[in-house]
Design a protein around this motif. Structure first.
Motif, PDB file in Angstrom:
ATOM      1  N   SER A 159     -16.463  -2.292   0.014  1.00 49.97           N
ATOM      2  CA  SER A 159     -17.044  -1.069  -0.562  1.00 49.97           C
ATOM      3  C   SER A 159     -18.306  -0.654   0.193  1.00 49.97           C
ATOM      4  O   SER A 159     -18.579   0.543   0.356  1.00 49.97           O
ATOM      5  CB  SER A 159     -17.348  -1.274  -2.046  1.00 49.97           C
ATOM      6  N   ASP A 216      -2.347  -4.926  -7.854  1.00 51.51           N
ATOM      7  CA  ASP A 216      -2.423  -5.084  -9.314  1.00 51.51           C
ATOM      8  C   ASP A 216      -1.695  -3.951 -10.018  1.00 51.51           C
ATOM      9  O   ASP A 216      -0.991  -4.165 -11.022  1.00 51.51           O
ATOM     10  CB  ASP A 216      -3.886  -5.112  -9.769  1.00 51.51           C
ATOM     11  N   LEU A 217      -1.853  -2.727  -9.510  1.00 51.67           N
ATOM     12  CA  LEU A 217      -1.170  -1.584 -10.105  1.00 51.67           C
ATOM     13  C   LEU A 217       0.344  -1.771 -10.075  1.00 51.67           C
ATOM     14  O   LEU A 217       1.042  -1.520 -11.071  1.00 51.67           O
ATOM     15  CB  LEU A 217      -1.575  -0.316  -9.358  1.00 51.67           C
ATOM     16  N   THR A 252      -6.119   2.157   3.097  1.00 52.09           N
ATOM     17  CA  THR A 252      -6.996   1.770   1.994  1.00 52.09           C
ATOM     18  C   THR A 252      -8.407   1.477   2.495  1.00 52.09           C
ATOM     19  O   THR A 252      -8.673   1.508   3.702  1.00 52.09           O
ATOM     20  CB  THR A 252      -6.453   0.512   1.300  1.00 52.09           C
ATOM     21  N   ARG A 276      -9.561   3.032  -2.503  1.00 54.75           N
ATOM     22  CA  ARG A 276      -8.959   1.926  -3.258  1.00 54.75           C
ATOM     23  C   ARG A 276      -8.753   0.731  -2.342  1.00 54.75           C
ATOM     24  O   ARG A 276      -8.482   0.882  -1.159  1.00 54.75           O
ATOM     25  CB  ARG A 276      -7.624   2.355  -3.873  1.00 54.75           C
ATOM     26  N   THR A 277      -8.835  -0.446  -2.931  1.00 53.75           N
ATOM     27  CA  THR A 277      -8.621  -1.658  -2.146  1.00 53.75           C
ATOM     28  C   THR A 277      -7.157  -2.079  -2.225  1.00 53.75           C
ATOM     29  O   THR A 277      -6.416  -1.666  -3.130  1.00 53.75           O
ATOM     30  CB  THR A 277      -9.495  -2.814  -2.656  1.00 53.75           C
ATOM     31  N   ASP A 333       0.821  -1.210   0.000  1.00 52.57           N
ATOM     32  CA  ASP A 333       0.000   0.000   0.000  1.00 52.57           C
ATOM     33  C   ASP A 333       0.855   1.260   0.000  1.00 52.57           C
ATOM     34  O   ASP A 333       0.607   2.198  -0.769  1.00 52.57           O
ATOM     35  CB  ASP A 333      -0.947   0.003   1.199  1.00 52.57           C
ATOM     36  N   GLU A 366      -6.110  -4.980  -3.051  1.00 54.35           N
ATOM     37  CA  GLU A 366      -5.929  -5.776  -4.265  1.00 54.35           C
ATOM     38  C   GLU A 366      -5.695  -4.885  -5.478  1.00 54.35           C
ATOM     39  O   GLU A 366      -4.855  -5.187  -6.342  1.00 54.35           O
ATOM     40  CB  GLU A 366      -7.149  -6.667  -4.498  1.00 54.35           C
ATOM     41  N   GLU A 367      -6.424  -3.768  -5.548  1.00 56.04           N
ATOM     42  CA  GLU A 367      -6.244  -2.838  -6.670  1.00 56.04           C
ATOM     43  C   GLU A 367      -4.830  -2.270  -6.682  1.00 56.04           C
ATOM     44  O   GLU A 367      -4.204  -2.141  -7.752  1.00 56.04           O
ATOM     45  CB  GLU A 367      -7.258  -1.695  -6.574  1.00 56.04           C
TER      46      GLU A 367
END
Length: 476
Positions: A213, A171-172, A126, A164-165, A10, A167-168
């Motif tokens: 969310s 992935d980024l 996050t 933002r999570t 993060d 996981e997102e």
């Protein structure tokens, strides 16, 4: 702009996004690019994980250098610090991080000549962190403030990744070919956050895959409502304050008891934290205080040495007075009040001798005792000539005003009077101030000057003799 970077996924993503993309840092510009020269990385090495911690530090240094961002590293033995406090390593680590971040932000503001209010401390919290904190606070037991979880901003601290999570962000980083550090202690379920992350969240997500969310929206709603309630409680608190000084606040108990309980709880919490900012207040402590208010009398102890007491229509909340300071208390008339440092204030009732004039008697008394003792009109001091009464004794408070004897009704700030008496600011908390009540007017600044309104007149028949006895004073 201080970026708090631990080296995990993060915070690594925070550094990358701050350097290459757009973020909303709550500075009025919305989602926008941040000038590279404004960025500064902070890494705190907690010295908890030996070689791994050292490698985390080196990773953050190298990543910062790769993006051309200056990096400061602070090393602190958090476990040793926690051992000197409450033993909670997590809390101590968090306090160390934010203390270091604030110091760095202040330093950078001075170097660049910018106001401190313009500084920002960015953290990588996050949506997952927010959901986990919601459950952590629910497990501990919390009110709306705790259940609103992590705020998007608190003063200069901003969390631009809160939507933002995890996981997102992972992935980024994968798409950009950037690795990150993993902290093995994050899997240790002895820590509450790890327990929630690995034991609670998977169960909840099986029931509702979009729970993160959903809780983000819930926390936003709770946060907005909590902010509104806080504003309402703040206004009520100001209306209820009848007296305040260092370590003491007195509230109108009857009006507090008439408040909606949701507001009353917050007012009590504000009052306690106002005199004792480090207090860890639980719901049961607030309930204790409100039960005293409902009964109209009684006392209770709350954390950090605070004392709650209801008497004479007021709720008094006090901390232990600093050494040398006057602790607020009632002086019975007639009676004696020990000040706790070897001094005492003594009150007597006396009748003006037949054929004598009270002003002359008072002046003769003053010549004999100097400023250590005064004779005042009993009725003007709100003391019954037959049955006596009581006077409130406390330390000088901001905003105190009186009409010093001899100034013919001209008012003067108490602070100016003490300044003229050449009493050092550091010693003024030890000056006893006698009042008709906690919210009443001043009748005597002990050892300095009485109030004009309490002086003896030709019509005075009963006087209150007030004497400040210094340490080892032989007078009874």
């Amino acid at each position: 702009m201080v970026l708090m970077v631990s080296g995990g996924a993060d915070s690594t993503a925070l550094l990358v996004l701050a350097a290459t993309s757009e973020l909303d840092i709550d500075d009025g510009r919305g989602v926008a690019r941040i000038a590279r020269e404004r960025l500064h990385v902070l890494h705190v090495n907690h010295q908890l994980r030996g070689l791994d911690a050292q490698e985390d530090e080196e990773f953050v240094r190298e990543l910062s250098e790769r993006f051309g961002i200056p990096c400061d590293v602070v090393s602190v033995d958090v476990r040793a610090l926690a051992g000197q406090a409450d033993g909670n390593v997590e809390n101590t680590g968090r306090e160390v991080r934010y203390r270091a971040a604030n110091r760095l932000a202040n330093k950078l503001s001075e170097e660049f000549g910018t106001p401190r209010s313009a500084a920002r401390i960015l953290t990588a919290h996050t949506a997952n962190d927010r959901a986990e904190t919601f459950f952590m606070n629910a497990i501990r037991g919390s009110g709306p403030s705790g259940l609103s979880s992590i705020p998007r901003r608190r003063n200069r601290i901003v969390r631009p990744l809160l939507d933002r999570t995890h996981e997102e962000l992972c992935d980024l980083l994968r798409m950009r070919g950037i690795v990150w550090r993993e902290d093995d202690t994050n899997r240790d379920t002895r820590y509450l956050r790890s327990y929630v992350r690995h034991e609670v969240m998977p169960v909840v997500e099986r029931r509702n895959p979009r729970v993160v969310s959903s809780l983000t929206a819930t926390c936003d709603i709770l946060g907005d409502e909590d902010s509104y309630m806080t504003q309402a409680a703040t206004r009520t608190f100001r209306d209820l304050v009848r007296r305040s000084s260092d370590g003491m606040v007195a509230l109108d108990a009857a009006r507090l008891g008439a408040c909606d309980v949701a507001i009353a709880r917050r007012v009590v919490r504000m009052a306690i934290l106002g005199i004792c900012p480090g207090a860890r207040i639980e719901a049961r402590h607030v309930a204790q205080v409100l039960s005293l208010v409902a009964r109209g009398s009684g006392s209770a102890s709350i954390p950090m040495g605070c004392d709650a007491r209801v008497e004479y229509g007021l709720l008094f909340l006090r901390t232990a007075a600093p050494a040398g300071s006057v602790s607020p208390a009632w002086l019975e008339v007639p009676g004696r009040l020990e000040l706790g440092d070897g001094r005492a204030v003594v009150a007597r009732l006396a009748q003006v001798p037949a054929g004598s004039k009270a002003p002359e008697v008072a002046r003769a008394h003053s010549r004999e005792w100097g400023k250590a003792s005064v004779m005042l009109d009993a009725a003007s001091c709100a003391v019954d000539p037959v049955h006596g009464g009581r006077l409130w004794v406390d330390a000088p408070a901001p905003g105190d005003v009186l009409c010093p004897l001899g100034m013919h009704g001209q008012s003067k700030k108490l602070s100016d009077l003490l300044n003229e008496a050449r009493i050092p600011a550091a010693e003024r908390g030890a000056v006893p101030v006698l009042r008709t009540s906690p919210t009443g007017r001043v009748v005597w600044v002990a050892g300095v000057r009485p109030d004009e309104g309490a002086r003896c007149t030709p019509d005075t028949r009963t006087v209150v003799e007030l004497t400040l006895l210094e340490r080892q004073d032989p007078r009874p």
